[in-house]
Design an enzyme around this catalytic site. Structure first.
Site, PDB file in Angstrom:
ATOM      1  N   SER A 154       0.829  -1.228  -0.107  1.00 26.29           N
ATOM      2  CA  SER A 154      -0.150   0.040  -0.018  1.00 26.29           C
ATOM      3  C   SER A 154       0.814   1.232   0.009  1.00 26.29           C
ATOM      4  O   SER A 154       1.728   1.302  -0.732  1.00 26.29           O
ATOM      5  CB  SER A 154      -0.983  -0.055   1.137  1.00 26.29           C
ATOM      6  OG  SER A 154      -1.911   0.980   0.952  1.00 26.29           O
TER       7      SER A 154
ATOM      8  N   GLU B 256      -1.491  -3.312  -8.006  1.00 21.30           N
ATOM      9  CA  GLU B 256      -2.656  -3.404  -7.471  1.00 21.30           C
ATOM     10  C   GLU B 256      -3.094  -1.851  -7.106  1.00 21.30           C
ATOM     11  O   GLU B 256      -2.289  -1.024  -6.876  1.00 21.30           O
ATOM     12  CB  GLU B 256      -2.467  -4.088  -6.364  1.00 21.30           C
ATOM     13  CG  GLU B 256      -1.496  -3.805  -5.455  1.00 21.30           C
ATOM     14  CD  GLU B 256      -2.108  -2.793  -4.178  1.00 21.30           C
ATOM     15  OE1 GLU B 256      -3.141  -2.997  -4.136  1.00 21.30           O
ATOM     16  OE2 GLU B 256      -1.531  -1.891  -3.670  1.00 21.30           O
TER      17      GLU B 256
ATOM     18  N   HIS C 170      -4.668  -5.271  -1.695  1.00 21.25           N
ATOM     19  CA  HIS C 170      -5.654  -5.077  -0.754  1.00 21.25           C
ATOM     20  C   HIS C 170      -6.483  -6.408  -0.334  1.00 21.25           C
ATOM     21  O   HIS C 170      -7.617  -5.991  -0.284  1.00 21.25           O
ATOM     22  CB  HIS C 170      -6.052  -3.810  -0.421  1.00 21.25           C
ATOM     23  CG  HIS C 170      -5.154  -2.447  -0.441  1.00 21.25           C
ATOM     24  ND1 HIS C 170      -4.292  -2.107  -1.423  1.00 21.25           N
ATOM     25  CD2 HIS C 170      -4.977  -1.539   0.403  1.00 21.25           C
ATOM     26  CE1 HIS C 170      -3.606  -1.251  -1.063  1.00 21.25           C
ATOM     27  NE2 HIS C 170      -3.979  -0.677   0.069  1.00 21.25           N
TER      28      HIS C 170
END
Length: 299
Positions: free
Chosen positions: A109, A202, A272
């Site tokens: 992230s 992602e 995630h």
């Protein structure tokens, strides 16, 4: 030459820090898992700090990470969680001593900012994988992949995609991470070199049009043309729009890279999600993509 940190062994000491947002819940269960792997776990000051939405102000978070970068007894640094804030402290960090004795840094992230800097500016491997805040909901496979990455054990993945792939085979150095953060690194010393790499992407909580815009930015800057392969992970929690965009993230990717001939796979277990498998940035891997079946193995 890309530097590879020494792999962990039982008895090693590792540190947990918060480079971005503050913790809202205890990470005691994650610490117990890490200790179960035979590791000694130290928590930094940022783990219990708070400054508005951050885990302490920028100076505290930077000093916390710096102390572990410079401590030779610490063999790995794990980001406890993401959020936002890593980009605010990158330029406050001094990697001089780290360069002499690199250690594993792991997270995903927002931590992509730091992982990108390690690869782009320092040519050092790192791990994109589950963070302590996500350990409780993580699959056994994703946690095991992180353990294997840290301890230097063999790693390979195989799965079946529900979205049609573009078949082919590629061998190259793995790079990637959160799309939003990779785009934010562009134009800085922290940006990765995409040439002849296998890229994984992602993201979470974006609009479909923003995913389209970011991918087109990468394409217009020449980043997507010279890839060896493209791995499309989870693009989840897509924000709804009053007027539908008309394409899913997978369809956006397919359109944007249709002129290239490298293999592209979808639904890869990274992002995630509970089954967020560890990816070693900077390590060479072999990617085999069929119409539906996919395998990735690190060399």
């Amino acid at each position: 030459m890309i530097k590879q940190p020494a792999h962990l062994k039982k008895g090693d000491k590792i540190a947990i820090v918060c480079p971005a947002n503050k913790l809202k819940n205890s990470i005691a269960p994650a610490i117990a898992i890490l200790e179960g792997w035979g590791l000694q776990v130290i928590t930094g000051k940022s783990v219990s700090a708070a400054h508005y939405q951050f885990a302490g102000d920028d100076n505290l978070r930077a000093a916390d990470i710096q102390s572990f970068l410079d401590d030779d007894s610490i063999k790995a640094i794990l980001a406890a969680r993401g959020g936002y804030g890593g980009i605010r402290i990158i330029d406050k960090l001094d990697f001089t001593k780290f360069n002499d004795n690199p250690k594993w840094i792991s997270g995903f992230s927002d931590t992509t900012a730091l992982l990108s800097h390690l690869m782009g500016a320092l040519q050092t491997q790192s791990i994109h994988g589950q963070m302590p805040v996500s350990f409780e909901k993580a699959t056994t496979g994703s946690l095991e992949s992180l353990r294997r990455a840290l301890f230097g054990e063999e790693i390979s993945y195989s799965y079946t995609s529900s979205f049609p792939n573009r078949s082919g085979q590629a061998e190259g150095i793995i790079i990637g991470g959160n799309l939003s953060l990779l785009v934010a690194m562009e134009g800085s010393v922290s940006a990765m070199d995409y040439s002849n790499k296998i890229l994984f992407l992602e993201d979470v909580g974006e609009y479909e049009y923003t995913i389209d815009r970011m991918l087109r930015m990468l394409k217009r800057s020449g980043k997507l043309a010279g890839l060896k392969g493209l791995i499309v992970g989870a693009f989840n929690e897509i924000k709804p729009e009053d007027t539908p965009f008309g394409q899913t993230p997978e369809e956006v990717v397919m359109e944007i890279v249709k002129e290239y001939d490298y293999p592209v796979c979808y639904n890869f277990p990274v992002g995630h999600i509970e089954d967020n498998r560890a990816m070693i940035i900077g390590r060479t891997a072999v990617l085999k993509v069929g119409d539906a079946d996919v395998s990735l193995s690190y060399k």
